[in-house]
Design a protein around this motif. Sequence first.
Motif, PDB file in Angstrom:
ATOM      1  N   PRO A   1     -39.832 -28.128 -53.656  1.00  0.00           N
ATOM      2  CA  PRO A   1     -40.000 -27.380 -53.073  1.00  0.00           C
ATOM      3  C   PRO A   1     -39.492 -26.328 -54.123  1.00  0.00           C
ATOM      4  CG  PRO A   1     -37.454 -28.451 -51.977  1.00  0.00           C
ATOM      5  CD  PRO A   1     -38.538 -28.909 -53.208  1.00  0.00           C
ATOM      6  N   GLN A   2     -40.630 -25.157 -53.069  1.00  0.00           N
ATOM      7  CA  GLN A   2     -40.656 -23.961 -54.277  1.00  0.00           C
ATOM      8  C   GLN A   2     -39.906 -23.330 -54.732  1.00  0.00           C
ATOM      9  OE1 GLN A   2     -44.071 -23.679 -55.539  1.00  0.00           O
ATOM     10  NE2 GLN A   2     -43.771 -21.505 -56.237  1.00  0.00           N
ATOM     11  N   ARG A   3     -38.464 -23.234 -53.723  1.00  0.00           N
ATOM     12  CA  ARG A   3     -37.795 -22.797 -54.584  1.00  0.00           C
ATOM     13  C   ARG A   3     -36.766 -23.461 -55.756  1.00  0.00           C
ATOM     14  NH1 ARG A   3     -33.410 -24.458 -52.749  1.00  0.00           N
ATOM     15  NH2 ARG A   3     -33.674 -26.122 -50.768  1.00  0.00           N
ATOM     16  N   VAL A   4     -36.677 -24.441 -55.340  1.00  0.00           N
ATOM     17  CA  VAL A   4     -36.503 -25.807 -56.319  1.00  0.00           C
ATOM     18  C   VAL A   4     -36.817 -25.859 -58.196  1.00  0.00           C
ATOM     19  CG1 VAL A   4     -35.890 -28.182 -57.119  1.00  0.00           C
ATOM     20  CG2 VAL A   4     -35.325 -26.813 -54.566  1.00  0.00           C
ATOM     21  N   LYS A   5     -38.502 -25.752 -57.755  1.00  0.00           N
ATOM     22  CA  LYS A   5     -38.784 -25.487 -58.923  1.00  0.00           C
ATOM     23  C   LYS A   5     -38.438 -24.153 -59.467  1.00  0.00           C
ATOM     24  CE  LYS A   5     -43.181 -27.297 -57.138  1.00  0.00           C
ATOM     25  NZ  LYS A   5     -44.639 -27.271 -56.943  1.00  0.00           N
ATOM     26  N   LEU A   6     -38.472 -22.662 -59.123  1.00  0.00           N
ATOM     27  CA  LEU A   6     -38.362 -21.677 -59.542  1.00  0.00           C
ATOM     28  C   LEU A   6     -36.920 -21.526 -60.229  1.00  0.00           C
ATOM     29  CD1 LEU A   6     -39.968 -18.841 -59.603  1.00  0.00           C
ATOM     30  CD2 LEU A   6     -38.087 -18.199 -57.813  1.00  0.00           C
ATOM     31  N   GLU A   7     -35.955 -22.267 -59.673  1.00  0.00           N
ATOM     32  CA  GLU A   7     -34.683 -21.827 -60.137  1.00  0.00           C
ATOM     33  C   GLU A   7     -34.263 -22.850 -61.130  1.00  0.00           C
ATOM     34  OE1 GLU A   7     -30.338 -23.777 -60.210  1.00  0.00           O
ATOM     35  OE2 GLU A   7     -32.341 -24.969 -59.249  1.00  0.00           O
TER      36      GLU A   7
ATOM     37  N   GLN B   1     -36.146 -20.962 -63.796  1.00  0.00           N
ATOM     38  CA  GLN B   1     -35.131 -20.272 -64.794  1.00  0.00           C
ATOM     39  C   GLN B   1     -34.338 -20.813 -65.886  1.00  0.00           C
ATOM     40  OE1 GLN B   1     -34.554 -18.359 -60.750  1.00  0.00           O
ATOM     41  NE2 GLN B   1     -36.119 -16.316 -61.312  1.00  0.00           N
TER      42      GLN B   1
END
Length: 448
Positions: free
Chosen positions: A356-362, A365
């Motif tokens: 998922p996109q939010r996991v990638k972003l996290e 970071q």
Amino acid sequence: MSGKLYIRTFGCQMNEYDSARMADALRESQGFTLAESPEEADVVLINTCSVREKPQEKLFSELGRYKALKRKRPELKIGVGGCVASQEGAAISQRAPYVDVIFGPQTLHRLPELLGQSASAAGPVVDLAFPAEEKFASLPTPSAASPVANLSVMEGCSKFCSFCVVPYTRGEEISRPVADVLAEAIQLERQGVREINLLGQNVNGYRGPAPTGGLEDLAGLIRYVSKLEGIGRIRFTTSHPMEFDGRLIDAYARFDKLPPYLHLPVQSGSDAVLARMKRGYTAAEYRNKIERLRKARPGISIASDFIVGFPGETEAEFEQTLALVDDIGFDQSFSFMYSARPGTPAAGMEDQDPVPQRVKLERLQRLQARIASHARRISRNMVHSSQRILVERRARRGEGLIAGRTGNNRWVNFDGPASLIGRFVDVAITEALPNSLRGRLLPESLAA
Ligand code: SAM
Ligand code: SF4
Ligand code: F3S
């Protein structure tokens, strides 16, 4: 036709090199000079990148801007080159019918001719052939704008990593003959270039015809270039870990013109992810190569590229990447969220097992914070040391300051006369800032 040319470049250093060659070709054949902005140009070229979705999307937002200019000035010529052009071809003109010329990375030397043809053509003129050798043979002498110059030594990539478009957009690997590379290096040296960056998508796959017959590898090419007295520093980019062999490690022990810096993209610290990426090495093999390199060149900085959120990447697999970052102590690196590229094998895995996109972003970071902390530590440890700098230009900020880079690729700003631009000097590092260093010129080095 002649007049003013504006080039917008996206993507990697090979695209920067290619854009400079486009300007050379149009200057030499038709007297084009560079425009400061698209508004004052007669020809606008966009050199595109398709490595991830974002750079690709930038093409169409950029084109929207030029469409308005063309409405006001229908005689304006718009050309699209580079990797998106190579992949999308004539389809670009369906979305942007006002584009006049579409050309690939290997046909940019034909630009003068293609622009000429477009004057009488009903639709866009398209040339996406792959004659890499013809490209280099047909280009004029490169003009050097700085003491640091890029020099493409090979084109294309035959590695076919499962996530990457480059083999499709640039074609398979083709190396330029050693003699041609040397001739270009000598021309650059004569124009005051002191640092050369040997370029290739997979530069350590270089196997160019040698002057004495047979093929020369990258270590052999470095040996030839290092004989040029005026060239004080040789970098190369981008290397693949699989072909980073004993001969290159040995070159770091032998040639001090190679700075204490290596960019060696690892992409992931997990063997399972590396296998799905089709990278052809394990994390242990990568660690082992770096260990051997550090024996040959103690203190060398290692930079890398990383992809987070590759299809199916688990938290445990990602943590293996963080562990590798800590083990190696990577210096300033590039990290990206995985982006599915149409036509690549990984795009099929993405359909079944996306992160998922939010996991990638996290994860991105967390990874970037970890790499940044290592880079800051390395910068802090440089304070009070003496560093050899090639002075490249006046500093962007700060009256009377000049700027150059250390061997490990950090900008240093310091007080000094602009007459030092193009010279190697020694500088004492006085302060480590987030994106650069401050230094003090060591006047003894001016005598050398
Ligand atoms: N040849 C180099 C190598 O083997 O690592 C890399 C060249 S590639 C043009 C530059 C970087 O873009 C890669 O190292 C990778 O980290 C990133 N990249 C390539 N394809 C990508 C994708 N589909 N999604 C996200 N990043 C990608
Ligand atoms: Fe892409 Fe680099 Fe792999 Fe070649 S080696 S396919 S350029 S990531
Ligand atoms: Fe982009 Fe092509 Fe370079 S895809 S990164 S411009 S080789």
